[in-house]
Design a protein around this motif. Structure first.
Motif, PDB file in Angstrom:
ATOM      1  N   ARG A 112       0.845  -1.209   0.000  1.00 22.75           N
ATOM      2  CA  ARG A 112       0.000   0.000   0.000  1.00 22.75           C
ATOM      3  C   ARG A 112       0.869   1.244   0.000  1.00 22.75           C
ATOM      4  NH1 ARG A 112      -4.447   0.561   3.996  1.00 22.75           N
ATOM      5  NH2 ARG A 112      -4.999   2.142   2.485  1.00 22.75           N
ATOM      6  N   THR A 113       1.640   1.413  -1.056  1.00 21.33           N
ATOM      7  CA  THR A 113       2.498   2.587  -1.167  1.00 21.33           C
ATOM      8  C   THR A 113       1.667   3.842  -0.941  1.00 21.33           C
ATOM      9  OG1 THR A 113       4.065   1.525  -2.647  1.00 21.33           O
ATOM     10  CG2 THR A 113       3.950   3.911  -2.750  1.00 21.33           C
ATOM     11  N   GLY A 114       2.222   4.741  -0.153  1.00 22.05           N
ATOM     12  CA  GLY A 114       1.519   5.985   0.122  1.00 22.05           C
ATOM     13  C   GLY A 114       0.695   5.945   1.390  1.00 22.05           C
ATOM     14  N   ILE A 115       0.823   4.890   2.171  1.00 16.34           N
ATOM     15  CA  ILE A 115       0.090   4.806   3.436  1.00 16.34           C
ATOM     16  C   ILE A 115       0.769   5.725   4.453  1.00 16.34           C
ATOM     17  CG2 ILE A 115       1.392   2.817   4.326  1.00 16.34           C
ATOM     18  CD1 ILE A 115      -1.334   1.754   5.426  1.00 16.34           C
ATOM     19  N   SER A 116      -0.018   6.330   5.301  1.00 17.01           N
ATOM     20  CA  SER A 116       0.530   7.241   6.317  1.00 17.01           C
ATOM     21  C   SER A 116       0.796   6.485   7.616  1.00 17.01           C
ATOM     22  CB  SER A 116      -0.448   8.384   6.591  1.00 17.01           C
ATOM     23  OG  SER A 116      -1.593   7.901   7.282  1.00 17.01           O
ATOM     24  N   SER A 117       1.617   7.085   8.477  1.00 16.79           N
ATOM     25  CA  SER A 117       1.878   6.499   9.795  1.00 16.79           C
ATOM     26  C   SER A 117       0.600   6.397  10.612  1.00 16.79           C
ATOM     27  CB  SER A 117       2.916   7.323  10.558  1.00 16.79           C
ATOM     28  OG  SER A 117       4.169   7.196   9.973  1.00 16.79           O
ATOM     29  N   ALA A 118      -0.289   7.371  10.455  1.00 21.18           N
ATOM     30  CA  ALA A 118      -1.560   7.337  11.190  1.00 21.18           C
ATOM     31  C   ALA A 118      -2.389   6.121  10.772  1.00 21.18           C
ATOM     32  CB  ALA A 118      -2.342   8.624  10.955  1.00 21.18           C
ATOM     33  N   GLU A 119      -2.432   5.853   9.461  1.00 23.18           N
ATOM     34  CA  GLU A 119      -3.161   4.673   8.990  1.00 23.18           C
ATOM     35  C   GLU A 119      -2.517   3.389   9.511  1.00 23.18           C
ATOM     36  OE1 GLU A 119      -4.856   5.261   4.647  1.00 23.18           O
ATOM     37  OE2 GLU A 119      -2.869   6.205   4.829  1.00 23.18           O
ATOM     38  N   LEU A 120      -1.198   3.348   9.511  1.00 28.39           N
ATOM     39  CA  LEU A 120      -0.491   2.178  10.039  1.00 28.39           C
ATOM     40  C   LEU A 120      -0.801   1.988  11.520  1.00 28.39           C
ATOM     41  CD1 LEU A 120       2.966   2.605   8.292  1.00 28.39           C
ATOM     42  CD2 LEU A 120       1.412   0.661   8.008  1.00 28.39           C
ATOM     43  N   SER A 121      -0.812   3.079  12.280  1.00 30.60           N
ATOM     44  CA  SER A 121      -1.074   2.956  13.718  1.00 30.60           C
ATOM     45  C   SER A 121      -2.471   2.398  13.980  1.00 30.60           C
ATOM     46  CB  SER A 121      -0.872   4.292  14.439  1.00 30.60           C
ATOM     47  OG  SER A 121      -1.846   5.234  14.078  1.00 30.60           O
ATOM     48  N   ARG A 122      -3.443   2.791  13.165  1.00 31.27           N
ATOM     49  CA  ARG A 122      -4.798   2.251  13.332  1.00 31.27           C
ATOM     50  C   ARG A 122      -4.831   0.761  13.007  1.00 31.27           C
ATOM     51  NH1 ARG A 122      -6.002   7.472  11.435  1.00 31.27           N
ATOM     52  NH2 ARG A 122      -6.099   6.823   9.255  1.00 31.27           N
ATOM     53  N   ARG A 123      -4.097   0.329  11.994  1.00 30.18           N
ATOM     54  CA  ARG A 123      -4.054  -1.092  11.626  1.00 30.18           C
ATOM     55  C   ARG A 123      -3.436  -1.951  12.720  1.00 30.18           C
ATOM     56  NH1 ARG A 123      -2.989  -3.679   6.292  1.00 30.18           N
ATOM     57  NH2 ARG A 123      -5.111  -3.586   5.649  1.00 30.18           N
ATOM     58  N   PHE A 124      -2.465  -1.383  13.436  1.00 26.00           N
ATOM     59  CA  PHE A 124      -1.744  -2.129  14.467  1.00 26.00           C
ATOM     60  C   PHE A 124      -2.280  -1.899  15.870  1.00 26.00           C
ATOM     61  CE2 PHE A 124       1.322  -2.314  11.055  1.00 26.00           C
ATOM     62  CZ  PHE A 124       1.880  -3.562  11.203  1.00 26.00           C
TER      63      PHE A 124
ATOM     64  N   ILE B 171     -11.449 -18.959   6.185  1.00 23.68           N
ATOM     65  CA  ILE B 171     -12.194 -18.658   7.404  1.00 23.68           C
ATOM     66  C   ILE B 171     -11.560 -17.475   8.144  1.00 23.68           C
ATOM     67  CG2 ILE B 171     -12.765 -19.535   9.715  1.00 23.68           C
ATOM     68  CD1 ILE B 171     -13.038 -22.350   8.301  1.00 23.68           C
ATOM     69  N   LEU B 172     -10.252 -17.499   8.291  1.00 24.05           N
ATOM     70  CA  LEU B 172      -9.575 -16.419   9.012  1.00 24.05           C
ATOM     71  C   LEU B 172      -9.685 -15.091   8.263  1.00 24.05           C
ATOM     72  CD1 LEU B 172      -6.407 -18.279  10.327  1.00 24.05           C
ATOM     73  CD2 LEU B 172      -8.418 -17.545  11.638  1.00 24.05           C
ATOM     74  N   ARG B 173      -9.583 -15.125   6.936  1.00 26.73           N
ATOM     75  CA  ARG B 173      -9.762 -13.896   6.146  1.00 26.73           C
ATOM     76  C   ARG B 173     -11.166 -13.325   6.360  1.00 26.73           C
ATOM     77  NH1 ARG B 173      -7.399 -16.113   1.536  1.00 26.73           N
ATOM     78  NH2 ARG B 173      -5.271 -15.432   1.573  1.00 26.73           N
ATOM     79  N   GLY B 174     -12.150 -14.210   6.337  1.00 26.26           N
ATOM     80  CA  GLY B 174     -13.531 -13.773   6.546  1.00 26.26           C
ATOM     81  C   GLY B 174     -13.737 -13.157   7.913  1.00 26.26           C
ATOM     82  N   ARG B 175     -13.146 -13.746   8.933  1.00 26.01           N
ATOM     83  CA  ARG B 175     -13.247 -13.204  10.290  1.00 26.01           C
ATOM     84  C   ARG B 175     -12.570 -11.848  10.369  1.00 26.01           C
ATOM     85  NH1 ARG B 175     -16.878 -13.434  12.286  1.00 26.01           N
ATOM     86  NH2 ARG B 175     -17.450 -13.783  10.178  1.00 26.01           N
ATOM     87  N   LEU B 176     -11.401 -11.725   9.759  1.00 26.86           N
ATOM     88  CA  LEU B 176     -10.685 -10.466   9.782  1.00 26.86           C
ATOM     89  C   LEU B 176     -11.493  -9.354   9.123  1.00 26.86           C
ATOM     90  CD1 LEU B 176      -8.128  -8.951  10.542  1.00 26.86           C
ATOM     91  CD2 LEU B 176      -7.123  -9.718   8.384  1.00 26.86           C
ATOM     92  N   VAL B 177     -12.054  -9.629   7.975  1.00 24.77           N
ATOM     93  CA  VAL B 177     -12.870  -8.633   7.285  1.00 24.77           C
ATOM     94  C   VAL B 177     -14.070  -8.253   8.145  1.00 24.77           C
ATOM     95  CG1 VAL B 177     -14.393  -8.281   5.302  1.00 24.77           C
ATOM     96  CG2 VAL B 177     -12.129  -9.256   4.957  1.00 24.77           C
ATOM     97  N   ALA B 178     -14.725  -9.244   8.718  1.00 32.11           N
ATOM     98  CA  ALA B 178     -15.912  -8.978   9.537  1.00 32.11           C
ATOM     99  C   ALA B 178     -15.540  -8.184  10.795  1.00 32.11           C
ATOM    100  CB  ALA B 178     -16.578 -10.297   9.932  1.00 32.11           C
ATOM    101  N   LEU B 179     -14.434  -8.513  11.425  1.00 34.15           N
ATOM    102  CA  LEU B 179     -14.041  -7.825  12.646  1.00 34.15           C
ATOM    103  C   LEU B 179     -13.568  -6.400  12.379  1.00 34.15           C
ATOM    104  CD1 LEU B 179     -12.254 -10.790  14.409  1.00 34.15           C
ATOM    105  CD2 LEU B 179     -14.396  -9.696  15.115  1.00 34.15           C
ATOM    106  N   ARG B 180     -13.048  -6.165  11.193  1.00 32.86           N
ATOM    107  CA  ARG B 180     -12.631  -4.806  10.824  1.00 32.86           C
ATOM    108  C   ARG B 180     -13.792  -3.986  10.315  1.00 32.86           C
ATOM    109  NH1 ARG B 180      -6.759  -5.767   7.965  1.00 32.86           N
ATOM    110  NH2 ARG B 180      -5.594  -5.866   9.902  1.00 32.86           N
ATOM    111  N   GLY B 181     -14.961  -4.607  10.233  1.00 35.12           N
ATOM    112  CA  GLY B 181     -16.167  -3.872   9.863  1.00 35.12           C
ATOM    113  C   GLY B 181     -16.391  -3.723   8.380  1.00 35.12           C
ATOM    114  N   GLY B 182     -15.974  -4.708   7.626  1.00 39.18           N
ATOM    115  CA  GLY B 182     -16.327  -4.580   6.228  1.00 39.18           C
ATOM    116  C   GLY B 182     -15.354  -5.130   5.311  1.00 39.18           C
TER     117      GLY B 182
END
Length: 134
Positions: A38-50, A123-134
């Motif tokens: 994801r070239t161009g991602i900001s530190s703020a976006e990274l912090s939310r992901r982590f 299954i894990l991908r589906g859970r991740l998408v669902a837990l991240r809200g979409g």
């Protein structure tokens, strides 16, 4: 949750040990991987992901930048936002780390059938998408 966490910890421990050959931690490798995809991602976006503070992520990104693995520049949309991208050295390091991670993953799941492994990933991908809200 307990079993999922324990399996994660066991694999992460192996990965952390193996990444020492590249002088990286697991979180540093993951940051490089995300920036690489994801070239161009900001530190703020990274912090939310982590789920870490922006200050913590800034320390990680600054460390990777000082090592010459990534670079930051002002966003074209908002000059106050710095976006990250890999350097040539960062791309090479990421390739080697991906190779290391692939070997560990292969070893960790070698006793599973291809069908079971693919089902687990789905299954894990589906859970991740669902837990991240979409």
């Amino acid at each position: 949750m307990y079993l999922l966490n324990q399996a994660n910890q066991a694999v992460r421990s192996q990965l952390e040990q193996a990444l020492r050959t590249q002088s990286l931690t697991g979180i540093q490798y993951t940051v490089l991987s995300i920036v690489g995809s994801r070239t161009g991602i900001s530190s703020a976006e990274l912090s939310r992901r982590f789920f870490v503070t922006p200050q913590t992520m800034n320390e990680i990104v600054t460390g990777l930048e000082k090592r010459g693995l990534l670079k930051r520049e002002a966003s074209a949309d908002n000059k106050r936002i710095l976006t990250a991208s890999l350097t040539g050295s960062g791309e090479e390091t990421l390739k080697e780390c991906d190779r290391i991670a692939d070997e560990i993953e292969k070893s960790a799941f070698s006793d599973m059938s291809d069908n079971d492994f693919n089902d687990l990933r789905r299954i894990l991908r589906g859970r991740l998408v669902a837990l991240r809200g979409g």
